[in-house]
Design a protein around this motif. Structure first.
Motif, PDB file in Angstrom:
ATOM      1  N   SER A 157      -6.205   6.134  -1.795  1.00 21.47           N
ATOM      2  CA  SER A 157      -4.838   5.631  -1.853  1.00 21.47           C
ATOM      3  C   SER A 157      -4.740   4.183  -2.310  1.00 21.47           C
ATOM      4  O   SER A 157      -3.650   3.721  -2.645  1.00 21.47           O
ATOM      5  N   SER A 158      -5.844   3.438  -2.330  1.00 17.23           N
ATOM      6  CA  SER A 158      -5.749   2.043  -2.769  1.00 17.23           C
ATOM      7  C   SER A 158      -5.528   1.997  -4.273  1.00 17.23           C
ATOM      8  O   SER A 158      -5.958   2.878  -5.020  1.00 17.23           O
ATOM      9  N   LEU A 159      -4.838   0.959  -4.721  1.00 15.08           N
ATOM     10  CA  LEU A 159      -4.541   0.798  -6.149  1.00 15.08           C
ATOM     11  C   LEU A 159      -5.822   0.749  -6.972  1.00 15.08           C
ATOM     12  O   LEU A 159      -5.924   1.389  -8.027  1.00 15.08           O
ATOM     13  N   ALA A 160      -6.829  -0.003  -6.497  1.00 17.18           N
ATOM     14  CA  ALA A 160      -8.081  -0.118  -7.249  1.00 17.18           C
ATOM     15  C   ALA A 160      -8.756   1.233  -7.402  1.00 17.18           C
ATOM     16  O   ALA A 160      -9.235   1.585  -8.487  1.00 17.18           O
ATOM     17  N   GLU A 161      -8.804   2.013  -6.322  1.00 17.16           N
ATOM     18  CA  GLU A 161      -9.427   3.343  -6.399  1.00 17.16           C
ATOM     19  C   GLU A 161      -8.699   4.250  -7.380  1.00 17.16           C
ATOM     20  O   GLU A 161      -9.329   4.968  -8.174  1.00 17.16           O
ATOM     21  N   VAL A 162      -7.381   4.267  -7.298  1.00 20.47           N
ATOM     22  CA  VAL A 162      -6.596   5.159  -8.155  1.00 20.47           C
ATOM     23  C   VAL A 162      -6.842   4.844  -9.630  1.00 20.47           C
ATOM     24  O   VAL A 162      -7.040   5.742 -10.455  1.00 20.47           O
ATOM     25  N   LEU A 163      -6.847   3.556  -9.986  1.00 20.31           N
ATOM     26  CA  LEU A 163      -7.033   3.189 -11.385  1.00 20.31           C
ATOM     27  C   LEU A 163      -8.438   3.546 -11.871  1.00 20.31           C
ATOM     28  O   LEU A 163      -8.605   4.048 -12.990  1.00 20.31           O
ATOM     29  N   LEU A 181       2.575   0.375  -4.451  1.00 13.08           N
ATOM     30  CA  LEU A 181       3.729   0.067  -5.277  1.00 13.08           C
ATOM     31  C   LEU A 181       3.641  -1.358  -5.784  1.00 13.08           C
ATOM     32  O   LEU A 181       3.317  -2.280  -5.026  1.00 13.08           O
ATOM     33  N   LEU A 182       3.924  -1.550  -7.073  1.00 12.36           N
ATOM     34  CA  LEU A 182       4.085  -2.864  -7.666  1.00 12.36           C
ATOM     35  C   LEU A 182       5.568  -3.070  -7.927  1.00 12.36           C
ATOM     36  O   LEU A 182       6.215  -2.229  -8.559  1.00 12.36           O
ATOM     37  N   GLY A 205       0.582   3.290  -8.518  1.00 11.37           N
ATOM     38  CA  GLY A 205      -0.724   3.206  -9.159  1.00 11.37           C
ATOM     39  C   GLY A 205      -0.989   4.325 -10.149  1.00 11.37           C
ATOM     40  O   GLY A 205      -1.589   4.097 -11.212  1.00 11.37           O
ATOM     41  N   ILE A 206      -0.578   5.535  -9.829  1.00 15.78           N
ATOM     42  CA  ILE A 206      -0.811   6.672 -10.734  1.00 15.78           C
ATOM     43  C   ILE A 206      -0.033   6.483 -12.033  1.00 15.78           C
ATOM     44  O   ILE A 206      -0.548   6.740 -13.134  1.00 15.78           O
ATOM     45  N   GLU A 207       1.219   6.020 -11.930  1.00 15.92           N
ATOM     46  CA  GLU A 207       2.022   5.790 -13.136  1.00 15.92           C
ATOM     47  C   GLU A 207       1.413   4.693 -13.998  1.00 15.92           C
ATOM     48  O   GLU A 207       1.343   4.822 -15.231  1.00 15.92           O
ATOM     49  N   PRO A 235       0.840  -1.210   0.000  1.00 12.31           N
ATOM     50  CA  PRO A 235       0.000   0.000   0.000  1.00 12.31           C
ATOM     51  C   PRO A 235       0.869   1.252   0.000  1.00 12.31           C
ATOM     52  O   PRO A 235       1.998   1.252   0.500  1.00 12.31           O
ATOM     53  N   GLY A 236       0.331   2.309  -0.552  1.00 15.11           N
ATOM     54  CA  GLY A 236       1.047   3.586  -0.585  1.00 15.11           C
ATOM     55  C   GLY A 236       0.098   4.710  -0.932  1.00 15.11           C
ATOM     56  O   GLY A 236      -1.012   4.477  -1.423  1.00 15.11           O
TER      57      GLY A 236
END
Length: 525
Positions: free
Chosen positions: A310-316, A263-264, A274-276, A257-258
């Motif tokens: 901040s979650s990856l799913a939300e950001v995407l 981060l992947l 996630g943003i990238e 989480p970040g």
């Protein structure tokens, strides 16, 4: 498919534990209802106990009281089972949290809106698409998928009469989405010390490409192709996505989480946040991102308080990715493999993404039992304007490819168009399949009026027969938020509400407000 979208947000000015729950999208006008409520101490206690038993992370607080909660046994007697003995503590804990979440969310007018919406879906011989929008970050981590109306009834994510997913309204518009007849998957294996990457790649590729055993010879299954990248650099990943037409991105590997979507770990020293990742996924027109990694649907936290968005799913989803599937918590390899196998089989049978997730969740419940959290871990987010369609059904595919659906038959060709009757208005020629009409630029016909929905309506062209003579017929399908599509008849302007009506050359139409410009549907032989 009728949709009901529900939002939950914290009320800042009326107390830290006060919330509003309201309907932001309903299949009928009076379904837009609102309720104010308080987060109850009993629900807070059961949530703390859930985290202590099931969660693989430090506890997240919902209330302002950050003092640690004692791990007391449940003091609530749920009654005996039919077999005369009590279920295990884990089963009681899961059931009680599901019951309490339901009672907190679905009370009074909210429940009435849900029941009537389900009734309307049943009247149309379909299921209700129910989407939950959690606007308070401290509530994201809760397992809303286990909400349960009564003991013995199905959880909301397992119900037969609706399809459950999460969503958010703070999103970028959907990018252009291709019409796909095949599932094209980019499988990316990132760094993970617990995985033998080559062996895991073989396992996952076999699972994803494996044709379902049921109706094995049925030609309705969509073909599936998988390209595998093992520990690519960010540049290699981006180049692959931008140069090939993938509709599914599948990541397996280590994740954390970040604040920027986590981060992947593509390689030990190469990460992607996630943003990238969102930038390249939206540019490539991808429809579904799947993360077989821990924490994909979990927000980052500081001092037991979640960081917003901040979650990856939300950001995407916020960046315009149509569908994202992530894990709320740690998932074992054998559990994830079981889920992926059932999920891929449902997708290959051309089912919508949320229906495929429901089927795979039911499979996990059968394998790993109700009192284990495995079936609760997958979390699906759908963009509010996305219909969940990964590949076209057989009938729709033929509609969009009429040149190969009828062989050696001469069809009387004609051109259909929609032209504005306003002075200097435009003329739009229609596609030989589906023509999408709406406010945003990703539609085929763009009407930039505030009263026009982002995805407002569709005009469908179908090949039918008059005896043995093939003919083209056109239909108008309303998809607007409030049913504001109008058609002129002998009785004046008639409002179309979630209906499909036939079009004749010369039909007059309006989209949005009844005072908006008039459009004419014309067939030119």
């Amino acid at each position: 498919m009728p949709s009901l979208n529900l939002a939950i947000a914290r009320l800042i000015n009326t107390g830290t534990d006060s919330f509003a729950i309201w309907v932001v999208k309903a299949p009928y006008p009076s379904g837009y209802v609102l309720r104010d409520c308080v987060w109850p101490s009993e629900l807070n206690q059961i949530w703390q106990e859930w985290q202590q038993m099931f969660a693989g992370h430090s506890g997240l607080n919902v209330t302002a009281n950050t003092a640690p909660q004692p791990a007391n046994p449940l003091s609530f007697n749920l009654g005996s089972t039919n077999s005369g003995h009590m279920p295990g503590y884990g089963g009681r804990l899961m059931q009680y949290l599901g019951l309490y979440l339901w009672r907190w969310v679905f009370d009074g007018p909210i429940l009435n809106s849900l029941e009537r919406s389900c009734g309307m879906a049943m009247g149309q011989n379909t299921r209700l698409r129910f989407q939950l929008e959690i606007r308070d970050p401290d509530l994201i981590a809760l397992p809303w998928e286990i909400m349960q109306r009564q003991p013995g009834q199905s959880a909301i994510s397992l119900a037969q009469d609706l399809l459950f997913s999460r969503t958010t309204s703070e999103v970028e518009p959907l990018p252009f989405l291709r019409t796909d007849q095949a599932i094209n998957i980019l499988l990316v294996l990132g760094h993970d010390e617990n995985l033998q990457l080559e062996q895991e790649a073989i396992i996952l590729q076999q699972i994803l490409e494996n044709k379902p055993q049921i109706n094995y010879n049925y030609s309705g299954f969509a073909p599936c192709m998988v390209k595998t990248l093992i520990q690519p650099t960010p540049q290699e990943l981006i180049q692959e996505l931008e140069t090939k037409a993938y509709n599914v991105f599948f990541y397996a590997g280590h994740g954390l989480p970040g604040p920027d979507g986590g981060l992947l770990f593509l390689r030990p020293s190469k990460t992607l946040n996630g943003i990238e990742l969102a930038q390249v996924l939206t540019r490539s027109g991808l429809k579904l991102a799947v993360f077989n990694a821990c924490w994909g649907a979990q927000p980052a936290a500081v001092n037991h308080q979640a960081i917003p968005a901040s979650s990856l799913a939300e950001v995407l989803i916020r960046h315009g990715v149509p569908a994202v599937l992530g894990m709320r918590d740690v998932i074992a390899d054998h559990e994830s493999h079981s889920f992926i196998k059932a999920f891929a089989a449902a997708l290959r049978s051309r089912k919508p993404i949320d229906e495929a997730v429901a089927e795979a969740r039911q499979e996990m419940l059968t394998l790993y039992k109700f009192n284990q959290p495995a079936w609760t871990l997958p979390v699906l987010y759908l963009h509010p304007d996305f219909n969940g369609e990964l590949v076209k059904s057989i009938d729709e595919g033929i509609t969009e490819l009429p040149d190969i659906s009828i062989v050696n038959i001469n069809i009387a060709t004609s051109k259909a168009c929609l032209r504005s009757l306003a002075p200097g208005g435009r003329t739009w020629f229609l596609r030989a399949g589906v023509t999408r009409i709406g406010r945003t630029q990703d539609n085929d016909i763009v009407i930039p009026e505030p009263s026009v929905s982002k995805r407002h309506a569709e005009i469908l062209c179908r090949n039918t027969f008059a005896g043995t003579t093939p003919v083209q017929t056109y239909y108008l399908q309303d998809l607007s938020t409030y049913g504001t599509t109008w058609c002129l008849s002998s009785n004046g302007w008639q409002q179309i509400l979630r209906e499909e009506v036939p079009l004749q050359s010369g039909s007059k139409l309006k989209f949005g407000n009844s005072s908006n410009e008039t459009w004419e549907f014309v067939i030119e032989n």
